[in-house]
Design an enzyme around this catalytic site. Structure first.
Site, PDB file in Angstrom:
ATOM      1  N   ASP A   1     -10.785 -14.061   7.608  1.00 44.39           N
ATOM      2  CA  ASP A   1     -10.829 -12.743   6.991  1.00 44.39           C
ATOM      3  C   ASP A   1     -10.076 -12.782   5.667  1.00 44.39           C
ATOM      4  O   ASP A   1      -8.955 -13.287   5.594  1.00 44.39           O
ATOM      5  CB  ASP A   1     -10.216 -11.694   7.923  1.00 44.39           C
ATOM      6  CG  ASP A   1     -10.574 -10.274   7.496  1.00 44.39           C
ATOM      7  OD1 ASP A   1     -11.661 -10.085   6.912  1.00 44.39           O
ATOM      8  OD2 ASP A   1      -9.762  -9.368   7.735  1.00 44.39           O
TER       9      ASP A   1
ATOM     10  N   HIS B   1      -7.400  -2.136  -2.369  1.00 43.23           N
ATOM     11  CA  HIS B   1      -6.774  -2.201  -1.042  1.00 43.23           C
ATOM     12  C   HIS B   1      -5.450  -2.959  -1.108  1.00 43.23           C
ATOM     13  O   HIS B   1      -4.423  -2.490  -0.594  1.00 43.23           O
ATOM     14  CB  HIS B   1      -7.722  -2.877  -0.042  1.00 43.23           C
ATOM     15  CG  HIS B   1      -7.106  -3.125   1.299  1.00 43.23           C
ATOM     16  ND1 HIS B   1      -6.759  -2.106   2.171  1.00 43.23           N
ATOM     17  CD2 HIS B   1      -6.742  -4.283   1.919  1.00 43.23           C
ATOM     18  CE1 HIS B   1      -6.232  -2.627   3.269  1.00 43.23           C
ATOM     19  NE2 HIS B   1      -6.199  -3.943   3.137  1.00 43.23           N
TER      20      HIS B   1
ATOM     21  N   GLU C   1     -10.469  -1.437   9.575  1.00 45.15           N
ATOM     22  CA  GLU C   1     -10.669  -1.949   8.224  1.00 45.15           C
ATOM     23  C   GLU C   1     -12.180  -2.061   8.028  1.00 45.15           C
ATOM     24  O   GLU C   1     -12.849  -2.829   8.725  1.00 45.15           O
ATOM     25  CB  GLU C   1      -9.974  -3.304   8.026  1.00 45.15           C
ATOM     26  CG  GLU C   1      -8.456  -3.164   8.087  1.00 45.15           C
ATOM     27  CD  GLU C   1      -7.679  -4.371   7.588  1.00 45.15           C
ATOM     28  OE1 GLU C   1      -8.266  -5.483   7.543  1.00 45.15           O
ATOM     29  OE2 GLU C   1      -6.504  -4.206   7.244  1.00 45.15           O
TER      30      GLU C   1
ATOM     31  N   GLU D   1     -15.256  -3.410   6.440  1.00 43.70           N
ATOM     32  CA  GLU D   1     -15.488  -4.664   5.723  1.00 43.70           C
ATOM     33  C   GLU D   1     -16.961  -5.062   5.819  1.00 43.70           C
ATOM     34  O   GLU D   1     -17.722  -4.503   6.606  1.00 43.70           O
ATOM     35  CB  GLU D   1     -14.648  -5.799   6.336  1.00 43.70           C
ATOM     36  CG  GLU D   1     -13.156  -5.485   6.416  1.00 43.70           C
ATOM     37  CD  GLU D   1     -12.291  -6.702   6.704  1.00 43.70           C
ATOM     38  OE1 GLU D   1     -12.790  -7.844   6.578  1.00 43.70           O
ATOM     39  OE2 GLU D   1     -11.108  -6.498   7.058  1.00 43.70           O
TER      40      GLU D   1
ATOM     41  N   ASP E   1     -12.496  -4.670  11.162  1.00 46.10           N
ATOM     42  CA  ASP E   1     -11.338  -5.497  11.525  1.00 46.10           C
ATOM     43  C   ASP E   1     -10.242  -4.568  12.071  1.00 46.10           C
ATOM     44  O   ASP E   1      -9.332  -4.161  11.354  1.00 46.10           O
ATOM     45  CB  ASP E   1     -10.876  -6.255  10.273  1.00 46.10           C
ATOM     46  CG  ASP E   1      -9.606  -7.044  10.505  1.00 46.10           C
ATOM     47  OD1 ASP E   1      -9.318  -7.390  11.655  1.00 46.10           O
ATOM     48  OD2 ASP E   1      -8.897  -7.315   9.507  1.00 46.10           O
TER      49      ASP E   1
ATOM     50  N   ARG F   1      -1.140  -1.667  13.103  1.00 45.13           N
ATOM     51  CA  ARG F   1      -0.246  -1.800  11.946  1.00 45.13           C
ATOM     52  C   ARG F   1       1.205  -2.021  12.343  1.00 45.13           C
ATOM     53  O   ARG F   1       1.952  -2.665  11.592  1.00 45.13           O
ATOM     54  CB  ARG F   1      -0.353  -0.553  11.064  1.00 45.13           C
ATOM     55  CG  ARG F   1      -1.722  -0.298  10.497  1.00 45.13           C
ATOM     56  CD  ARG F   1      -2.194  -1.412   9.603  1.00 45.13           C
ATOM     57  NE  ARG F   1      -3.517  -1.113   9.052  1.00 45.13           N
ATOM     58  CZ  ARG F   1      -4.307  -2.017   8.511  1.00 45.13           C
ATOM     59  NH1 ARG F   1      -3.921  -3.297   8.436  1.00 45.13           N
ATOM     60  NH2 ARG F   1      -5.487  -1.675   8.041  1.00 45.13           N
TER      61      ARG F   1
ATOM     62  N   GLN G   1       1.430  -5.623  13.414  1.00 46.53           N
ATOM     63  CA  GLN G   1       1.219  -6.434  12.207  1.00 46.53           C
ATOM     64  C   GLN G   1       2.449  -6.427  11.291  1.00 46.53           C
ATOM     65  O   GLN G   1       2.866  -7.480  10.789  1.00 46.53           O
ATOM     66  CB  GLN G   1       0.002  -5.887  11.451  1.00 46.53           C
ATOM     67  CG  GLN G   1      -0.343  -6.639  10.175  1.00 46.53           C
ATOM     68  CD  GLN G   1      -1.458  -5.945   9.381  1.00 46.53           C
ATOM     69  OE1 GLN G   1      -2.049  -4.969   9.821  1.00 46.53           O
ATOM     70  NE2 GLN G   1      -1.734  -6.459   8.193  1.00 46.53           N
TER      71      GLN G   1
ATOM     72  N   LYS H   1      -4.179  -8.269  14.804  1.00 47.54           N
ATOM     73  CA  LYS H   1      -5.591  -8.312  14.411  1.00 47.54           C
ATOM     74  C   LYS H   1      -6.486  -8.934  15.486  1.00 47.54           C
ATOM     75  O   LYS H   1      -7.676  -8.653  15.520  1.00 47.54           O
ATOM     76  CB  LYS H   1      -5.734  -9.179  13.157  1.00 47.54           C
ATOM     77  CG  LYS H   1      -4.953  -8.711  11.964  1.00 47.54           C
ATOM     78  CD  LYS H   1      -5.754  -7.679  11.214  1.00 47.54           C
ATOM     79  CE  LYS H   1      -5.142  -7.426   9.843  1.00 47.54           C
ATOM     80  NZ  LYS H   1      -5.976  -6.495   9.074  1.00 47.54           N
TER      81      LYS H   1
ATOM     82  N   THR I   1     -12.549  -7.669  16.833  1.00 47.84           N
ATOM     83  CA  THR I   1     -13.217  -7.469  15.553  1.00 47.84           C
ATOM     84  C   THR I   1     -14.666  -7.127  15.880  1.00 47.84           C
ATOM     85  O   THR I   1     -15.345  -7.891  16.564  1.00 47.84           O
ATOM     86  CB  THR I   1     -13.184  -8.759  14.694  1.00 47.84           C
ATOM     87  OG1 THR I   1     -11.830  -9.191  14.562  1.00 47.84           O
ATOM     88  CG2 THR I   1     -13.798  -8.524  13.328  1.00 47.84           C
TER      89      THR I   1
ATOM     90  N   GLU J   1      -4.360   3.545   4.383  1.00 46.93           N
ATOM     91  CA  GLU J   1      -4.449   4.049   3.006  1.00 46.93           C
ATOM     92  C   GLU J   1      -4.846   5.521   2.963  1.00 46.93           C
ATOM     93  O   GLU J   1      -4.332   6.282   2.148  1.00 46.93           O
ATOM     94  CB  GLU J   1      -5.471   3.237   2.210  1.00 46.93           C
ATOM     95  CG  GLU J   1      -5.118   1.787   2.022  1.00 46.93           C
ATOM     96  CD  GLU J   1      -6.354   1.000   1.635  1.00 46.93           C
ATOM     97  OE1 GLU J   1      -6.640   0.897   0.441  1.00 46.93           O
ATOM     98  OE2 GLU J   1      -7.060   0.493   2.535  1.00 46.93           O
TER      99      GLU J   1
HETATM  100 MN    MN Z   1      -9.246  -7.339   7.430  1.00 49.14          MN
END
Ligand code: MN
Length: 375
Positions: free
Chosen positions: A101, A108, A172, A174, A206, A210, A213, A226, A230, A331
């Site tokens: 990834d 971002h 996420e 993507e 993804d 948080r 992480q 993570k 996925t 975000e």
């Molecule tokens: Mn990602």
């Protein structure tokens, strides 16, 4: 079915590939047309399509991909019988080999830098020189619709970490790129060879915890925050169906090193919608990315690491420059705890792009609902 009437993004100019099983039948490869699927294994007799993943077919390479795409189109134009999607079960389309990834959106990366490191530089010194990435967990790539169990782990706190369910479960939005043709160990794949290796594109979420992480990622990068899941779309849009979607990316400064193809920075004009519990909460534009799909492929093999059929690499969160274009809840809520996912929340990622027929094609959606952690 009357092919000419279809306007839902799955017409003859799209023809994405997937793996399905009819009621009581085995898994095989099909192409989607409207809300139906053509049993490509049966219609062509090709043994590589009578298998439970696209891998054997993808390994045959670009000439066979083009022939098969043309054949599927001919069959459908000639009125070949199709099966309604409501009568079949859809599966993970590829057997994922390795999963990487990236972190290729400058908007971002800048937003995350500002949120996680408010007193430091938003971008680290390497960011504009190489597409930053990490190796993910191939075995937990799941198809759209798979429930997402809220992960447990270590959550940081002022007087030491606590163990429990993540309180900051995020998405996420993507794009994922699927490798069809492998490469030789020790030989980098040049940036100009993208179309010789990459078969197609999937939608990708993804899922990210948080809190887990934030505590674990220094110094070696994302790990358990993570790797729990996925999600990818059921449908793989072939690169050939995106011929009208290529655009020049916004620009790179400083000019990247020669192996990253400074003169070939083409991206894709794909619009993304993030839908949370039925409401569109963001519209990230993929054309605003910094690093291109070909550059990510060149970088991931520049050390001689070989590609395998079924390799999957993600773009990284797609965020545009505007607040309503952000591809993660981190975000969107700017770190506010209440922005993260609650148990029962459902996220759907939708994608569309210009098609070669003048209209738009709809890439496969990615759906997932959050479940409370098991006991
Ligand atoms: Mn990602």
């Amino acid at each position: 079915m009357r092919v000419a009437q279809m306007t839902d993004g799955f017409g003859l100019d799209h023809l994405p590939y997937g793996v399905f099983s009819p009621v009581g039948g085995t898994r095989r490869v099909g192409v989607r047309i409207g809300d139906d699927v053509l049993d490509l294994a049966a219609a062509t007799g090709r043994p590589e399509l009578a298998t439970p993943s696209l891998n054997a077919f993808m390994a045959l390479g670009p000439d066979v991909w083009a022939e098969t795409r043309a054949e599927a189109r001919r069959l459908l134009e000639a009125g070949a019988a199709t099966v309604p999607l409501r009568d079949v079960e859809l599966h993970l389309p590829i057997e994922v080999a390795d999963y990487v990834d990236f972190y290729a959106s400058i908007h971002h990366a800048t937003n995350v830098g500002r949120i996680f490191r408010p007193d430091g530089a938003a971008l680290l010194p390497n960011w504009r020189h190489l597409p930053v990435g990490y190796h993910g967990r191939a075995g937990t790539v799941v198809p759209s619709g798979t429930p997402i169990v809220r992960p447990r782990g270590q959550r940081p706190a002022a007087d030491g970490p606590t163990y429990g369910a993540s309180r900051r479960l995020d998405i996420e939005a993507e794009l994922g790129f699927v490798v069809g043709v492998g490469s030789q160990l020790g030989t980098p794949v040049p940036y100009g060879a993208f179309a010789d290796h990459v078969f197609g594109v999937v939608g990708l979420n993804d899922w990210s915890a948080r809190d887990i992480q934030a505590w674990e990622y220094v110094p070696l990068g994302p790990f358990l925050g993570k790797s729990f899941a996925t999600s990818v779309s059921h449908w793989v849009t072939p690169v050939a169906a995106l011929a009208a979607a290529w655009v020049e990316l916004p620009g790179q400064d400083p000019e990247p090193l020669p192996y990253l193809g400074p003169d070939l920075t083409r991206g894709l004009d794909i619009d993304v919608e993030v839908v949370l519990n039925g409401e569109v909460v963001s519209r990230p534009p993929y054309r605003t990315m910094y690093w291109s799909p070909a550059q990510m492929l060149a970088h991931l093999t520049v050390n001689g690491a070989s590609l395998r059929t079924g390799d999957l690499y993600g773009s990284g969160t797609i965020s545009g420059p505007e607040p309503e274009q952000r591809g993660s809840l981190l975000e969107i809520g700017w770190g506010d705890e209440s922005a993260y996912l609650a148990d029962g929340d459902e996220v759907v990622l939708r994608y569309s792009a210009p098609g070669t027929g003048g209209g738009r094609i709809a890439l496969g959606e990615v759906r997932g609902r959050v479940q409370p952690p098991g006991s």
